[in-house]
Structure formats: structure tokens, C-alpha cells
Design a protein around this motif. Structure first.
Motif, PDB file in Angstrom:
ATOM      1  N   UNK A   8       0.821  -1.202   0.000  1.00 17.34           N
ATOM      2  CA  UNK A   8       0.000   0.000   0.000  1.00 17.34           C
ATOM      3  C   UNK A   8       0.862   1.262   0.000  1.00 17.34           C
ATOM      4  N   UNK A   9       2.013   1.203   0.657  1.00 13.64           N
ATOM      5  CA  UNK A   9       2.890   2.372   0.750  1.00 13.64           C
ATOM      6  C   UNK A   9       3.314   2.852  -0.633  1.00 13.64           C
ATOM      7  N   UNK A  10       3.408   1.927  -1.579  1.00 15.19           N
ATOM      8  CA  UNK A  10       3.832   2.298  -2.926  1.00 15.19           C
ATOM      9  C   UNK A  10       2.793   3.167  -3.639  1.00 15.19           C
ATOM     10  N   UNK A  11       1.553   3.130  -3.135  1.00 15.74           N
ATOM     11  CA  UNK A  11       0.493   3.916  -3.762  1.00 15.74           C
ATOM     12  C   UNK A  11       0.371   5.316  -3.160  1.00 15.74           C
ATOM     13  N   UNK A  12       1.103   5.559  -2.064  1.00 19.81           N
ATOM     14  CA  UNK A  12       1.012   6.844  -1.389  1.00 19.81           C
ATOM     15  C   UNK A  12       2.259   7.688  -1.615  1.00 19.81           C
TER      16      UNK A  12
END
Length: 272
Positions: free
Chosen positions: A83-87
Motif C-alpha cells: 500500500x505504501x507504494x500507492x502513497x
């Protein structure tokens, strides 16, 4: 249980719930708003996770809508690393921080306190930005059942139970304090690690006849660990001298007329 029982119905401030979970919140007042507005300190109030390493306390914010029930157990599957890659920016940092907390809790096999969050139903209908409007601190501890190398994490509400257990495991899961009695029986210490290694090796099946162990009331598969050469006869407490048996063949190994012959068969089985 009914999953709706976990849906938050009242608004609680994050600072209150974090303190209730056992984390020191004194530093929340160290900003321009002071103690009066400590609950609004942006350094803390928008975080997704909180950790106090001194006492190994882990607190996570989880969304109610991401919970599901499988085999009667409430679980939630996460991958904060993905998920961090999307933020970007601060959201990315919060996701990574939460993932680090999950890794630490998994390494320590530590319990996790969960702040269950839910959105205002009216805001959901308007399709606005996610905003936790209702929260509560779950009184039941959560645990990490699985954490993969790629960041996949499976959280479970309630105490974890092992996949396989033997005749000694119930004493460890549910300790019973019996009345003291005088006895002249000699007992031998058995390594829990050895027993667990043997049960995993057996993968839920009797290593003599192959029958699958029965499922216990706690959900684990049951077999009985047996020292092929008894400890009382100098046998070693080692996986090479321990076999997992169904209850019937365990009794046969002790009391049948062919008990000595079975020792040789068991050793051959383990060797294979």
C-alpha cells in the motif's frame, strides 16, 4: 460471533484510546496547542500505528470494513508495504511505520491492541475522503498469524493456537492447578521444541499408520508424541527418537505384546 458486534458506535478520541491501551501520551502536549489541545497534535493524532518498545506495546488502527470471519475467527489481511507504494509523503511514511510495527510484533509474537475504526455512514454515501468518525478499543488482543517476506500479513482476533498439538499441549494452553499429592513416580523432562518439531514433521498424520489426527475443540490437529526408546531406558529427547502417533497406536506401543518389535519399525519409519 456476529461481525457487527465489532462495529464502532461512538466517537472516541485517538489520544484516549492510545492511553487506554497502555502507551504513554505525555509527549502529545509538546506542541503549540499545549495540553489543552494535546488530542489534536498532528505529530500523533493522524498516525495509523503506535508503538512503545520499552514494554512491547503495539496499537494499530484497523478499518472495520476490512474485517472478515473465517471458521468463526475474525481476521484482517494487510500488506502495508504494498500500500505504501500507492502513497506519497506523510501517508507513505505512516504506511511504512505501520508495517515496521507489524514486523516487530511478529518477531516478538506480541499481542496487538486494535483501535477499530468506522466511517460516518453519511460521508460514505457522499463518497468523500475516508474519515474515521467512530472508534473503540477492542478489549480482545489480536495476534499476527502470518507475516510473509513480501509484507503480506494475516491478523487474527484472539489467542493463536498451534496447528498441531499432543497430549502435553493442553496443559500449556489451559494450565490446570491440581491438588498436591504425594507420589514416588519419577518424571522426565520433555523438550517442547522437540515435540513441536516432530508434530510439524508428521503434518497431522500418524507416522506409523498414516491416519489423520482428530481436530480438537481449540481447532488444532491432535496426535501423541512418543519416545521410541524410553527416556527411562536412556533414550534421548531428540526428534530422531520421537514419533507422532495416533492415540490407538501410542497405547499399542506401550502395552501390546509386540511393543518391542514396534520400536524397530518406528525407528525405520523415522529414518525414512
Amino acid at each position: 460471533m456476529d461481525l457487527e458486534e465489532l462495529r464502532p458506535t461512538s466517537h472516541r478520541k485517538i489520544i484516549e484510546l492510545v492511553e487506554e491501551a497502555g502507551i504513554d501520551i505525555s509527549d502529545w502536549a509538546n506542541f503549540k496547542g499545549g495540553a489543552e489541545k494535546a488530542s489534536m497534535n498532528p505529530k500523533y493524532c493522524y498516525e495509523w500505528s503506535f508503538e512503545e518498545r520499552k514494554n512491547n506495546i503495539f496499537v494499530l488502527n484497523l478499518w472495520f470494513d476490512n474485517c472478515e470471519i473465517i471458521d468463526g475467527i475474525v481476521i484482517q489481511q494487510l500488506n502495508l508495504r504494498s500500500e505504501a507504494e500507492e502513497f506519497k509523503g506523510i501517508q507513505k511514511r505512516r504506511a511504512f511505520n505501520m508495517d515496521f510495527s507489524l514486523q516487530n510484533a511478529a518477531r516478538l509474537n506480541a499481542p496487538i491492541r486494535v483501535i477499530m475504526c468506522d466511517e460516518n455512514p453519511k460521508l460514505k454515501k457522499l463518497d468523500t475522503k475516508s474519515n474515521a468518525d467512530r472508534r473503540f478499543l477492542d478489549p480482545i488482543n489480536w495476534y499476527i498469524k502470518k507475516y510473509g517476506d513480501n509484507g503480506d500479513c494475516l491478523l487474527q482476533r484472539g489467542k493463536l493456537v498451534p496447528a498441531f498439538i499432543d497430549q502435553f499441549s493442553f496443559r500449556e494452553l489451559e494450565p490446570i492447578q491440581p491438588e498436591k499429592q504425594e507420589t514416588t513416580t519419577t518424571s522426565y523432562s520433555r523438550s517442547k521444541a522437540v515435540r513441536e518439531q516432530v508434530l510439524v514433521r508428521a503434518d497431522g498424520h500418524c507416522e506409523y499408520c498414516g491416519v489423520r489426527g482428530f481436530k480438537t475443540k481449540v481447532g488444532s490437529l491432535y496426535l501423541e508424541s512418543h519416545h521410541i526408546t524410553p527416556l527411562s531406558e536412556g533414550g534421548v529427547d531428540h526428534p530422531n527418537n520421537v514419533i507422532a502417533l495416533c492415540p490407538n497406536h501410542h497405547r499399542e506401543a506401550h502395552y501390546s505384546e509386540s511393543a518391542l518389535e514396534l520400536r524397530s519399525v518406528f525407528l525405520e519409519k523415522i529414518g525414512q
